[in-house]
Write a protein that holds these residues in place. Structure first.
Motif, short mmCIF file in Angstrom:
data_model
loop_
_atom_site.label_atom_id
_atom_site.label_comp_id
_atom_site.label_asym_id
_atom_site.label_seq_id
_atom_site.Cartn_x
_atom_site.Cartn_y
_atom_site.Cartn_z
N TYR A 61 -40.87 -2.81 5.58
CA TYR A 61 -41.25 -1.40 5.47
C TYR A 61 -40.53 -0.57 6.53
O TYR A 61 -40.04 0.53 6.24
N ALA A 62 -40.43 -1.09 7.74
CA ALA A 62 -39.76 -0.35 8.83
C ALA A 62 -38.29 -0.12 8.52
O ALA A 62 -37.77 0.98 8.71
N VAL A 63 -37.62 -1.14 8.02
CA VAL A 63 -36.18 -1.01 7.74
C VAL A 63 -35.95 -0.15 6.50
O VAL A 63 -35.16 0.80 6.52
N LEU A 64 -36.64 -0.48 5.41
CA LEU A 64 -36.43 0.27 4.17
C LEU A 64 -37.01 1.68 4.26
O LEU A 64 -36.53 2.60 3.58
N GLY A 65 -38.01 1.88 5.11
CA GLY A 65 -38.61 3.20 5.29
C GLY A 65 -37.68 4.19 5.97
O GLY A 65 -37.91 5.40 5.92
N LEU A 66 -36.63 3.70 6.59
CA LEU A 66 -35.64 4.59 7.20
C LEU A 66 -34.86 5.36 6.14
O LEU A 66 -34.27 6.39 6.42
N PHE A 67 -34.84 4.83 4.91
CA PHE A 67 -34.17 5.50 3.81
C PHE A 67 -35.16 6.46 3.17
O PHE A 67 -35.78 6.18 2.15
N SER A 68 -35.33 7.60 3.81
CA SER A 68 -36.30 8.59 3.37
C SER A 68 -35.76 9.97 3.71
O SER A 68 -34.77 10.10 4.43
N ALA A 76 -42.49 12.88 4.55
CA ALA A 76 -41.27 12.23 4.06
C ALA A 76 -41.52 11.50 2.75
O ALA A 76 -42.58 10.94 2.53
N VAL A 77 -40.50 11.51 1.90
CA VAL A 77 -40.50 10.71 0.68
C VAL A 77 -39.93 9.35 1.07
O VAL A 77 -38.79 9.25 1.51
N ARG A 78 -40.75 8.31 0.95
CA ARG A 78 -40.33 6.95 1.30
C ARG A 78 -40.66 6.01 0.14
O ARG A 78 -41.80 5.56 0.02
N PRO A 79 -39.69 5.66 -0.66
CA PRO A 79 -39.96 4.68 -1.72
C PRO A 79 -40.48 3.36 -1.16
O PRO A 79 -41.27 2.67 -1.81
N GLY A 111 -45.56 -0.95 10.44
CA GLY A 111 -44.31 -0.51 9.82
C GLY A 111 -44.05 0.96 10.04
O GLY A 111 -42.94 1.38 10.37
N ASN A 112 -45.08 1.79 9.90
CA ASN A 112 -44.92 3.24 10.09
C ASN A 112 -44.66 3.58 11.56
O ASN A 112 -43.86 4.46 11.87
N ILE A 113 -45.32 2.87 12.47
CA ILE A 113 -45.07 3.09 13.90
C ILE A 113 -43.61 2.79 14.23
O ILE A 113 -42.95 3.57 14.93
#
Length: 187
Positions: free
Chosen positions: A30-37, A47-50, A74-76
């Protein structure tokens, strides 16, 4: 195919090495893929985070503790990497609550044998967990001094819309992809 996420013999509250490993892997993903937002213009950093779909998915599959850990930690990590620090800690707790609520919701849903209905129920359960878990950000009223209308229309509804679309589409897809893998691995 399996008709349930957590088997009835397992408590959604269990804490064992499997819960810890899957929680840590989920938080890292989640932390890594959440950067693509990207931030929705006109909102207060919503933020839009798929990748958010990983939160209810991990809650459904691995329980309350893993779901909360994936969402919160993950969000932190995403906020720390993006330079926000712990300023938005309440949003991290809200993300964690989404994962925990997903685990609880899917624990009480009886097994469903029809694949189409199971995917629909998975989408609706993930959406319900998202809608209720994100309500924790009402704390923005006290933390940021925003009024109720700002909370609803600038913070909550845009986050629910963006994350709701992600979970309705991606959680059933992740769950369908996970089932054969879990069977082969004996999980």
């Amino acid at each position: 195919m399996s008709t349930e996420a957590l088997s009835p013999r397992h408590s959604p509250w269990r804490l064992n090495s499997r819960t810890i490993v899957f929680g840590a892997v989920g938080a890292a993903l989640y932390a890594v893929l959440g950067l693509f937002s990207f931030v929705i213009p006109g909102t207060q950093s919503v933020a839009v985070r798929p990748a958010f779909a990983l939160v209810p998915f991990f809650g459904k599959r691995f329980g309350v503790i893993a779901g909360f850990f994936v969402g919160c930690v993950g969000n932190i990590v995403i906020d720390l990497i993006q330079g926000a620090g712990l300023l938005w800690w309440n949003w991290s707790v809200a993300n964690g609550l989404v994962g925990a609520l997903a685990a609880l919701i899917f624990t009480v849903i009886p097994p469903i044998s029809n694949e189409t209905v199971r995917h629909l129920v998975t989408a609706l359960g993930a959406l319900l967990a998202t809608a209720v878990g994100l309500l924790f950000v009402v704390t923005d009223i006290w933390l940021l001094g925003v009024d109720f209308e700002t909370f609803v229309f600038i913070n909550y509804l845009p986050a629910l819309l963006a994350n709701g679309i992600a979970v309705v589409i991606l959680v059933p897809a992740l769950d369908a992809a996970w089932e054969p893998l879990a069977k082969r691995a004996g999980l």
